[in-house]
Scaffold this motif. Structure first.
Motif, short mmCIF file in Angstrom:
data_model
loop_
_atom_site.label_atom_id
_atom_site.label_comp_id
_atom_site.label_asym_id
_atom_site.label_seq_id
_atom_site.Cartn_x
_atom_site.Cartn_y
_atom_site.Cartn_z
N PHE A 180 0.86 -0.87 -0.13
CA PHE A 180 -0.17 0.02 0.08
C PHE A 180 0.63 1.16 0.59
CE2 PHE A 180 -2.99 -2.66 2.86
CZ PHE A 180 -3.65 -3.11 1.28
N TYR A 181 1.82 0.90 0.76
CA TYR A 181 2.66 2.25 1.12
C TYR A 181 3.27 2.34 -0.25
CZ TYR A 181 6.26 4.99 3.67
OH TYR A 181 7.21 6.25 3.40
N LEU A 182 3.80 1.39 -1.34
CA LEU A 182 3.84 1.52 -2.96
C LEU A 182 3.49 2.21 -3.72
CD1 LEU A 182 6.77 1.05 -4.57
CD2 LEU A 182 5.41 -0.76 -5.04
N ILE A 183 2.36 1.70 -3.50
CA ILE A 183 0.86 2.39 -4.28
C ILE A 183 0.35 3.98 -4.19
CG2 ILE A 183 -1.95 2.52 -4.32
CD1 ILE A 183 -1.30 -0.44 -3.97
N GLU A 184 1.20 4.21 -2.97
CA GLU A 184 0.71 5.58 -2.47
C GLU A 184 1.75 6.33 -3.52
OE1 GLU A 184 0.13 4.44 2.05
OE2 GLU A 184 0.63 6.72 2.06
N ALA A 185 3.34 5.34 -2.95
CA ALA A 185 4.58 6.54 -3.35
C ALA A 185 3.92 6.69 -4.75
CB ALA A 185 5.37 5.97 -2.67
N MET A 186 3.70 5.38 -6.00
CA MET A 186 3.98 5.33 -7.30
C MET A 186 3.11 6.59 -8.46
SD MET A 186 4.73 1.85 -8.02
CE MET A 186 4.09 2.29 -10.23
N THR A 187 1.09 6.46 -7.14
CA THR A 187 0.15 7.42 -7.05
C THR A 187 0.99 8.18 -7.01
OG1 THR A 187 -0.92 6.02 -6.18
CG2 THR A 187 -1.59 8.23 -6.01
N ALA A 188 1.94 8.91 -6.42
CA ALA A 188 2.08 10.34 -5.75
C ALA A 188 3.28 10.75 -6.92
CB ALA A 188 2.77 10.64 -4.37
N ALA A 189 4.04 9.96 -7.29
CA ALA A 189 4.96 10.71 -7.98
C ALA A 189 4.58 10.38 -9.85
CB ALA A 189 5.26 9.23 -8.02
N GLY A 190 3.18 9.89 -9.61
CA GLY A 190 2.50 9.81 -11.32
C GLY A 190 1.24 10.61 -11.46
N ARG A 197 -4.95 12.50 -10.27
CA ARG A 197 -4.49 11.83 -9.30
C ARG A 197 -5.56 10.55 -9.13
NH1 ARG A 197 -2.35 11.27 -4.84
NH2 ARG A 197 -2.97 9.69 -3.36
N ASP A 198 -6.69 10.45 -10.35
CA ASP A 198 -7.03 9.56 -9.81
C ASP A 198 -6.90 8.30 -11.02
OD1 ASP A 198 -9.51 10.06 -8.52
OD2 ASP A 198 -10.66 9.71 -9.57
N THR A 199 -6.55 8.87 -12.75
CA THR A 199 -5.81 8.09 -13.35
C THR A 199 -4.27 7.75 -13.01
OG1 THR A 199 -6.16 9.75 -14.65
CG2 THR A 199 -4.83 8.58 -16.24
N LEU A 205 -2.87 0.75 -9.54
CA LEU A 205 -3.57 0.21 -8.69
C LEU A 205 -3.36 -1.17 -10.02
CD1 LEU A 205 -6.51 1.76 -7.31
CD2 LEU A 205 -4.23 0.31 -6.07
N PHE A 206 -3.88 -1.00 -10.91
CA PHE A 206 -3.77 -2.12 -11.84
C PHE A 206 -2.68 -2.98 -12.56
CE2 PHE A 206 -8.39 -1.40 -11.81
CZ PHE A 206 -8.67 -2.26 -12.06
N THR A 207 -1.26 -1.92 -12.93
CA THR A 207 -0.35 -1.99 -12.67
C THR A 207 -0.29 -3.34 -11.36
OG1 THR A 207 0.34 -0.21 -13.58
CG2 THR A 207 2.22 -2.07 -12.94
#
Ligand SMILES: NC(=O)C1=CN([C@@H]2O[C@H](COP(=O)(O)OP(=O)(O)OC[C@H]3O[C@@H](n4cnc5c(N)ncnc54)[C@H](OP(=O)(O)O)[C@@H]3O)[C@@H](O)[C@H]2O)C=CC1
Ligand SMILES: O=C(O)[C@@H]1CCC=N1
Length: 282
Positions: A180-190, A197-199, A205-207
Motif C-alpha cells: 500500500f505504501y508503494l501504491i501511495e508513492a507511485m500514485t504521488a509520483a505519477g 490523481r485518479d488516473t 493499482l492495475f499495474t
C-alpha cells in the motif's frame, strides 16, 4: 469432520477480514460468533455480517469449538486469563503478533491445544496468506480445522519452528502495508509527472494487480519478469538503476528486519515472565 463453530474474541480489522472472507466462501453465518468489549464494535460486526456478536468473551468461549483470539498483543494476557475453563477438544488459534505458545499456555492452561497463526488483511478478499504453527497438544484433526479456516480465506503454510512466525509477520503479516505504501508513492509520483490523481491511482493499482497476478502464475521468477520489462537502453532500465543507486533492496530488508525485531520484542514485553531474558530479570 462436522463443521466447527468458530468464535472470534476481538471484532476489529483482522476479525472483519477473516469473517468477511469466510462468509464469501459460503461458511454459514450461524457457525461464526464474535465478542468485543466495545458494544458498538460488536453491533457493527453483527449488522455487517449477520452473525451473532456481543460483549461477553466468556460466553463466547463456552459456545465455540474453535476460539480465535484476535485482540491486540497488549491485551492478550488479560483476555486469556479472564476466560473460563476450556471446553474439551477446543482449539485455540491466536493471530497476535509476538505472543508465543508458551505465554498462551501459561495463561490458558498447559494442556491447551494452540495454533499460532499470522494471517493478513487480504483475507477479506480471500487472497490472504497465513503462516501456522501448532503446539504439541494440537491433534491432526485440529490441525485440519485450523487449515480449513485459513484456507477458506486464502492459502496457509505450516511452519516447523515457532520462531519463524516473526519472519512471516515481517513478510506477509505486515506485507500488505508495504505494498500500500508503494501504491501511495507511485500514485504521488505519477501525479508529480502531470497525471490527474485518479488516473495515476488507477494506473498504479492495475499495474500492481497485473504484476502480482503475472508473478503468481509465471513459470519464471520475478527477476526474469523484471528483465522482460526492461528493454536495453529503455525507460525501465533507468528507473531500476535509480532504485538500485538508492539501495532499494537494503531499504526493504532493513524495514522487514525492524518488523521481525519488533515481534520478538513484543514476546519479551508482553509474554509470560519466563520469556524475559536473564538481563531483563531483576
Ligand atoms: N491488522 C493486521 O493486518 C493484522 C493483525 N494481526 C494481529 O491481529 C490482532 C488484532 O489486530 P487488529 O484486528 O488489527 O486489531 P483491532 O484493534 O482492529 O481489533 C481488536 C479488537 O479487539 C477489541 N478488544 C480490546 N480489548 C478487548 C477485550 N478485552 N475483549 C474483547 N475485545 C477487545 C478492540 O477494541 P478497542 O479498539 O476498543 O481496543 C478491537 O475492536 C493483533 O494481535 C495483531 O497482532 C495479525 C495479522 C495481520
Ligand atoms: O502491525 C502489526 O503489529 C500487526 C501484525 C502484522 C500486521 N499487523
Amino acid at each position: 469432520m462436522s463443521a466447527p463453530v468458530i468464535g472470534f474474541i476481538g471484532a476489529g480489522n483482522m476479525a472483519t477480514s477473516l469473517i468477511g472472507g469466510m462468509l464469501q466462501q459460503n461458511v454459514k453465518p450461524a457457525r461464526l460468533l464474535a465478542s468485543d468489549h466495545n458494544p458498538e464494535q460488536a453491533a457493527k460486526l453483527a449488522r455487517q455480517f449477520g452473525i451473532q456478536a456481543h460483549t461477553d468473551n466468556a460466553r463466547l468461549a463456552e459456545d465455540c469449538d474453535v476460539l480465535l483470539l484476535a485482540v491486540k498483543p497488549q491485551v492478550m494476557q488479560q483476555v486469556c486469563r479472564a476466560l473460563p475453563a476450556r471446553k474439551p477438544g477446543q482449539l485455540i488459534i491466536s493471530i497476535a503478533a509476538g505472543i508465543d505458545c508458551r505465554s498462551l499456555a501459561d495463561w490458558l492452561g498447559t494442556d491447551a491445544a494452540i495454533v499460532r497463526c499470522m494471517p493478513n488483511t487480504p483475507s477479506l478478499r480471500r487472497q490472504g496468506v497465513s503462516g501456522l504453527f501448532a503446539n504439541a497438544n494440537v491433534s491432526a484433526t485440529q490441525k485440519q480445522q485450523a487449515e480449513q479456516i485459513l484456507n477458506a480465506v486464502g492459502i496457509s503454510l505450516w511452519l516447523e519452528e515457532e520462531q519463524l512466525i516473526d519472519a512471516v509477520t515481517a513478510v506477509s503479516g505486515s506485507g500488505p502495508a508495504y505494498f500500500f505504501y508503494l501504491i501511495e508513492a507511485m500514485t504521488a509520483a505519477g501525479e508529480q509527472l502531470g497525471l490527474p490523481r485518479d488516473t495515476a491511482e488507477r494506473l498504479t493499482l492495475f499495474t500492481a494487480l497485473g504484476a502480482a497476478d503475472m508473478a503468481v502464475h509465471s513459470d519464471v521468477d520475478a527477476s526474469e519478469l523484471r528483465r522482460r520489462v526492461s528493454s536495453p537502453g529503455g525507460t525501465t532500465e533507468q528507473a531500476i538503476k535509480s532504485f538500485a543507486n538508492d539501495d532499494f533492496p537494503a531499504i526493504i530488508a532493513r524495514g522487514m528486519q525492524a518488523a521481525s525485531r519488533r515481534a520478538a520484542e513484543l514476546a519479551v514485553e508482553l509474554g509470560s515472565s519466563d520469556n524475559a531474558t536473564s538481563e531483563d530479570t531483576p
